[in-house]
Structure formats: C-alpha cells, structure tokens
Design a protein around this motif. Sequence first.
Motif, PDB file in Angstrom:
ATOM      1  N   ILE A 112       0.851  -1.193   0.000  1.00  0.00           N
ATOM      2  CA  ILE A 112       0.000   0.000   0.000  1.00  0.00           C
ATOM      3  C   ILE A 112       0.884   1.239   0.000  1.00  0.00           C
ATOM      4  CG2 ILE A 112      -1.874   1.207   1.179  1.00  0.00           C
ATOM      5  CD1 ILE A 112      -2.495  -1.399   2.642  1.00  0.00           C
ATOM      6  N   THR A 113       0.590   2.161  -0.904  1.00  0.00           N
ATOM      7  CA  THR A 113       1.277   3.450  -0.897  1.00  0.00           C
ATOM      8  C   THR A 113       0.691   4.308   0.216  1.00  0.00           C
ATOM      9  OG1 THR A 113       1.696   3.338  -3.272  1.00  0.00           O
ATOM     10  CG2 THR A 113       1.816   5.512  -2.234  1.00  0.00           C
ATOM     11  N   VAL A 114       1.567   4.800   1.083  1.00  0.00           N
ATOM     12  CA  VAL A 114       1.114   5.557   2.251  1.00  0.00           C
ATOM     13  C   VAL A 114       0.458   6.851   1.796  1.00  0.00           C
ATOM     14  CG1 VAL A 114       1.870   6.741   4.343  1.00  0.00           C
ATOM     15  CG2 VAL A 114       2.900   4.556   3.692  1.00  0.00           C
ATOM     16  N   PRO A 115      -0.728   7.170   2.333  1.00  0.00           N
ATOM     17  CA  PRO A 115      -1.429   8.389   1.909  1.00  0.00           C
ATOM     18  C   PRO A 115      -0.678   9.649   2.318  1.00  0.00           C
ATOM     19  CG  PRO A 115      -2.545   7.357   3.768  1.00  0.00           C
ATOM     20  CD  PRO A 115      -1.498   6.389   3.308  1.00  0.00           C
ATOM     21  N   SER A 116      -0.593  10.619   1.396  1.00  0.00           N
ATOM     22  CA  SER A 116       0.092  11.891   1.667  1.00  0.00           C
ATOM     23  C   SER A 116      -0.909  12.863   2.285  1.00  0.00           C
ATOM     24  CB  SER A 116       0.677  12.462   0.371  1.00  0.00           C
ATOM     25  OG  SER A 116       1.597  11.574  -0.189  1.00  0.00           O
ATOM     26  N   THR A 117      -1.149  12.699   3.554  1.00  0.00           N
ATOM     27  CA  THR A 117      -2.105  13.550   4.265  1.00  0.00           C
ATOM     28  C   THR A 117      -1.364  14.376   5.297  1.00  0.00           C
ATOM     29  OG1 THR A 117      -2.469  11.858   5.938  1.00  0.00           O
ATOM     30  CG2 THR A 117      -3.888  11.795   3.996  1.00  0.00           C
ATOM     31  N   THR A 118      -2.094  15.228   5.998  1.00  0.00           N
ATOM     32  CA  THR A 118      -1.507  15.892   7.157  1.00  0.00           C
ATOM     33  C   THR A 118      -1.086  14.807   8.140  1.00  0.00           C
ATOM     34  OG1 THR A 118      -3.693  16.056   8.143  1.00  0.00           O
ATOM     35  CG2 THR A 118      -2.911  17.959   6.891  1.00  0.00           C
ATOM     36  N   PRO A 119      -0.154  15.103   9.052  1.00  0.00           N
ATOM     37  CA  PRO A 119       0.305  14.065   9.979  1.00  0.00           C
ATOM     38  C   PRO A 119      -0.868  13.336  10.617  1.00  0.00           C
ATOM     39  CG  PRO A 119       1.627  16.027  10.254  1.00  0.00           C
ATOM     40  CD  PRO A 119       0.531  16.388   9.297  1.00  0.00           C
ATOM     41  N   LYS A 120      -0.792  12.032  10.574  1.00  0.00           N
ATOM     42  CA  LYS A 120      -1.906  11.223  11.069  1.00  0.00           C
ATOM     43  C   LYS A 120      -1.374   9.876  11.516  1.00  0.00           C
ATOM     44  CE  LYS A 120      -5.777  11.595   8.818  1.00  0.00           C
ATOM     45  NZ  LYS A 120      -6.702  12.199   9.805  1.00  0.00           N
ATOM     46  N   THR A 121      -2.042   9.303  12.484  1.00  0.00           N
ATOM     47  CA  THR A 121      -1.702   7.963  12.953  1.00  0.00           C
ATOM     48  C   THR A 121      -2.793   7.004  12.506  1.00  0.00           C
ATOM     49  OG1 THR A 121      -0.524   8.855  14.868  1.00  0.00           O
ATOM     50  CG2 THR A 121      -1.180   6.546  14.970  1.00  0.00           C
ATOM     51  N   TRP A 122      -2.359   5.861  11.942  1.00  0.00           N
ATOM     52  CA  TRP A 122      -3.287   4.902  11.351  1.00  0.00           C
ATOM     53  C   TRP A 122      -3.185   3.557  12.054  1.00  0.00           C
ATOM     54  CZ3 TRP A 122      -6.220   6.597   7.124  1.00  0.00           C
ATOM     55  CH2 TRP A 122      -5.779   7.760   6.488  1.00  0.00           C
ATOM     56  N   PHE A 123      -4.327   2.863  12.110  1.00  0.00           N
ATOM     57  CA  PHE A 123      -4.325   1.439  12.412  1.00  0.00           C
ATOM     58  C   PHE A 123      -4.140   0.686  11.098  1.00  0.00           C
ATOM     59  CE2 PHE A 123      -7.225   2.699  16.025  1.00  0.00           C
ATOM     60  CZ  PHE A 123      -6.323   2.393  17.032  1.00  0.00           C
ATOM     61  N   VAL A 124      -3.390  -0.416  11.139  1.00  0.00           N
ATOM     62  CA  VAL A 124      -3.273  -1.303   9.982  1.00  0.00           C
ATOM     63  C   VAL A 124      -4.257  -2.446  10.211  1.00  0.00           C
ATOM     64  CG1 VAL A 124      -1.741  -2.737   8.611  1.00  0.00           C
ATOM     65  CG2 VAL A 124      -0.875  -0.642   9.679  1.00  0.00           C
ATOM     66  N   VAL A 125      -5.209  -2.621   9.274  1.00  0.00           N
ATOM     67  CA  VAL A 125      -6.376  -3.465   9.514  1.00  0.00           C
ATOM     68  C   VAL A 125      -6.485  -4.555   8.451  1.00  0.00           C
ATOM     69  CG1 VAL A 125      -8.899  -3.481   9.686  1.00  0.00           C
ATOM     70  CG2 VAL A 125      -7.592  -1.560  10.618  1.00  0.00           C
ATOM     71  N   VAL A 126      -6.820  -5.772   8.889  1.00  0.00           N
ATOM     72  CA  VAL A 126      -7.239  -6.852   7.992  1.00  0.00           C
ATOM     73  C   VAL A 126      -8.725  -7.077   8.252  1.00  0.00           C
ATOM     74  CG1 VAL A 126      -7.004  -9.298   7.406  1.00  0.00           C
ATOM     75  CG2 VAL A 126      -4.969  -7.939   7.928  1.00  0.00           C
ATOM     76  N   ASP A 127      -9.533  -6.989   7.188  1.00  0.00           N
ATOM     77  CA  ASP A 127     -10.982  -7.124   7.334  1.00  0.00           C
ATOM     78  C   ASP A 127     -11.362  -8.524   7.818  1.00  0.00           C
ATOM     79  OD1 ASP A 127     -11.803  -4.582   6.736  1.00  0.00           O
ATOM     80  OD2 ASP A 127     -11.997  -4.945   4.583  1.00  0.00           O
ATOM     81  N   PRO A 128     -12.610  -8.688   8.324  1.00  0.00           N
ATOM     82  CA  PRO A 128     -13.048 -10.019   8.769  1.00  0.00           C
ATOM     83  C   PRO A 128     -12.824 -11.075   7.690  1.00  0.00           C
ATOM     84  CG  PRO A 128     -14.654  -8.369   9.411  1.00  0.00           C
ATOM     85  CD  PRO A 128     -13.651  -7.665   8.532  1.00  0.00           C
ATOM     86  N   LEU A 129     -12.317 -12.237   8.105  1.00  0.00           N
ATOM     87  CA  LEU A 129     -11.975 -13.306   7.168  1.00  0.00           C
ATOM     88  C   LEU A 129     -13.200 -14.159   6.847  1.00  0.00           C
ATOM     89  CD1 LEU A 129      -8.626 -14.402   8.856  1.00  0.00           C
ATOM     90  CD2 LEU A 129      -8.893 -12.924   6.855  1.00  0.00           C
ATOM     91  N   GLU A 130     -13.197 -14.747   5.627  1.00  0.00           N
ATOM     92  CA  GLU A 130     -14.296 -15.611   5.182  1.00  0.00           C
ATOM     93  C   GLU A 130     -13.706 -16.777   4.400  1.00  0.00           C
ATOM     94  OE1 GLU A 130     -18.451 -15.371   2.541  1.00  0.00           O
ATOM     95  OE2 GLU A 130     -17.064 -13.667   2.615  1.00  0.00           O
ATOM     96  N   ASP A 131     -14.346 -17.966   4.512  1.00  0.00           N
ATOM     97  CA  ASP A 131     -13.875 -19.095   3.712  1.00  0.00           C
ATOM     98  C   ASP A 131     -14.852 -19.383   2.575  1.00  0.00           C
ATOM     99  OD1 ASP A 131     -15.999 -20.526   4.787  1.00  0.00           O
ATOM    100  OD2 ASP A 131     -14.765 -21.723   6.142  1.00  0.00           O
TER     101      ASP A 131
END
Length: 437
Positions: A112-131
Amino acid sequence: MRSPRRSPVPLLAGVALLAAVAAISPGTASAAVPAAVDTAAPVLVYQTHNGNVVNLANGSKEVVVTALVTDATGARTPTAGFRAVNGADTAGFGPMVLVSGTPKNGKYERRITVPSTTPKTWFVVVDPLEDTLGNTETASHQDSTTMTVYNSSVPSVPTAPPGVWIAAVGDGMVAIRCNGAPFNGGSPVTSFRITASPGGQTMTASTCSWLFKGLTNGVTYTFTIAATNSRGTSEESQPSAPATPKFALSRTPAPVISGAVEVGSTLTATPGSWQPAPVTLTYRWYRVSSSGMASPLNGAVRPKYVITSADRGFKLSVTVTGSKDGYPSVARGSEATTPVPGILFATPTPVVTGARKVGSTLTANPGTWEPAPVTLAYRWYRVASTGRSSAIPWATRATYATVAKDAGYRLKVVVTGSKPDYPSVSRTSVTTGAIAR
C-alpha cells in the motif's frame, strides 16, 4: 395335471433383492456416517507491517502488510488497509495476494502506498476473514502497532497522542498520562489539552501528565488528549479507559504491634481510629526475612497473632486494610518487629585432642553446629586442683600451644556459637588431665 414349473430367480438378482430389502428395513443395516462439515471461520495466525513511523519528506513510501491465514476448507482472499486512529478516514483497502502456501494455510501480502495527508496515525487493519463455505468472522483485525505518517520538511499540527493512561484515581480527581508521545509535526509541542467526558471539562498543561481535579465522585469519566504546537492543535486522542473518582478515607493510621517477641507470645495489632467511621478493617500478618521479603502467614487474619516456632529468625508485621462503601480501600502496614529469637539446634560439646605436656599443641574440635552458618569463638582455661578456672590470656583460637606455666594444671576450652537473630550458646569441653613438664 402337473403344475407348471416356475423359473428360478437368478442368483445375482436375488442378492440384489435382499440388499434392497435390507436397505429399507429399519434396524437391519448400519447407517452411513455423514462427513464432518466445516463451520469455523478462518484463523488469522499473525499480522504484521513494515512501517511504524513513515516520513514522506523524500517522496511517497510503500508499506507491506503481511498476514498468515489458515482454514480447513480454504480462505477467500483477505482485504487489508489503513483506518485512522482518530476519526473515520480509511485508505488503501483492497485484496491481498497469496505469496506462499495455499488458501488452507497461506501467507498473504498487500503493498500500500502511504497516503500523503496531514500528519496522522493509522491502524493497519485486515478485514473479517471468510472461507469458501461462507463461514465469516464478525470483527476485523487491528495490528497492535500503529503507523504514524508525517512530512518533516513541512511543519504541521502534531498528531494526536496515541492514547490516555489512567495512572491513579482519588477523591474527586484522576491522575492521567499520555500513553506515548505524539509526533510534533516539525514544530515543538507547547501544550496539551485534556477533556473529561461527560461534562466537557478541560484543562491545559505543558507536559503530558496531569492530575485532573474538580471531578464528581461516583461519576464514571473517560478522557481524551490533544497536542498543540505553533501550527495548531491535533485531533483528539482515543478515549481513555473509564475511571470513577471516589471519596477518600480521611484518617488511615498505620497499625502498631505490641507484645513480647518470643515463641508462644501473643502479638496484638492496634489499628488506631479510621475516619469517617464506620470503617471495616481486615488484618493480614506477615513473616519478614532478613532481606526484607514479606510472606503472608496462612490463616493469620485477626488482630492477634500467637508466635510459633516456625517464626524463629523472622521479623513479623501486620497490614490493616480499611474499606467503606463508596470509598476506595486503603491498606496500611506496621513497622516490623525485632526478629523472633531462633534456636541453635545442634551445639555439640567440643573435644580436646593432643599430648598433655608442655610444648605440645592442643586442638579443640567443635563438631558441626546448626543451622549453618554459625560463627564459633574459643576461650581456653587453666583449671586448678581446687576446681577454680582462670582464662588464659590471648588463648582464643581453636588450637593452643601449652607453655611452662600450664604444668600441673588441667585445661579446658569453651566454644561459643553465635548467629544473627539467634541467642548465643556456649559449650565446654571435658577437662584434660594435668599437663606434664
């Protein structure tokens, strides 16, 4: 007239007929065991990313999100991206790529290319898994390590502090600290604003640590923090854990122990007067070792305690805890007593060996004293024919070289054992025969 002869049923057809009958006759054939059905959602074994602090001063950056997923049937392709710690912003969400293994046990990545926004702190998230059977998780996966994005070449407002830690709760007050420092946006942070909810009461401090006063006892609060620099004020942090101020006990004296410190004696803990009355008091007695380590005594939970032989060599202390509805409990500890005197349980009589004549060396064999280690001291004596003993000057070692003055006297040695917190014990040898010239 003879009856017409019937054609016999072919053997194979008969077997088939019997099998069919058995299949429809209840209780005459074993039922087939159905195959197990996978009803469990996929499992995220681990999740990582390679950028915790990202500086965009030299251009865009790429972060790799990695996840290991297992599932009995096979997982569908997971999706991953960024979600702002504060606010509803998201970025970079999309499908991951299987880079090794299989959908039943596979390692996935998303670049993922990091978004060029004002300084911000992000969570890195994996969506709910499905089989592939449709078994789905109910919640997404959020990496415990956040990602802070900034541009050091462009001063900006700070990022929000990562969180709020409740350090202590008191009477109408809560002690609060930042749970980690915010990025300052390229300009020093000059102040922090903390907000209490409910009520919206705020206060400002120059450091990320406060004692927030003026709160209402019994009301449960959460707190957020924002940081300010020359460019402006950050977003609010995530709320703290709930905290409820309570009234404080106004008088909580330390207990005092009285009684003789010896085996069989009863010690009494006097708690003093706790206020506001009534206050419920509980007691806990402790053995305190020479190193200062305190160990609770089983069942010793009353104001009085009878010293046992197991307490020998230890100091004793007591802790009194006061509790009252609507007030936080308070514990107060006493000063420790002096050590309970121990007993040297092995104190053998010394044995003197060596020739009984002038010029010979006598040796005092003290035996083994317990509990070790025990410090041993020696004193040699001349014993006259009348039985009167007199100490020999300077004869204070385990060995003694006889001199002319000893001729005609008998000799003996006294061994004294000493050990911290134990009474000293002395043992006297059997008197030797008269020393010959």
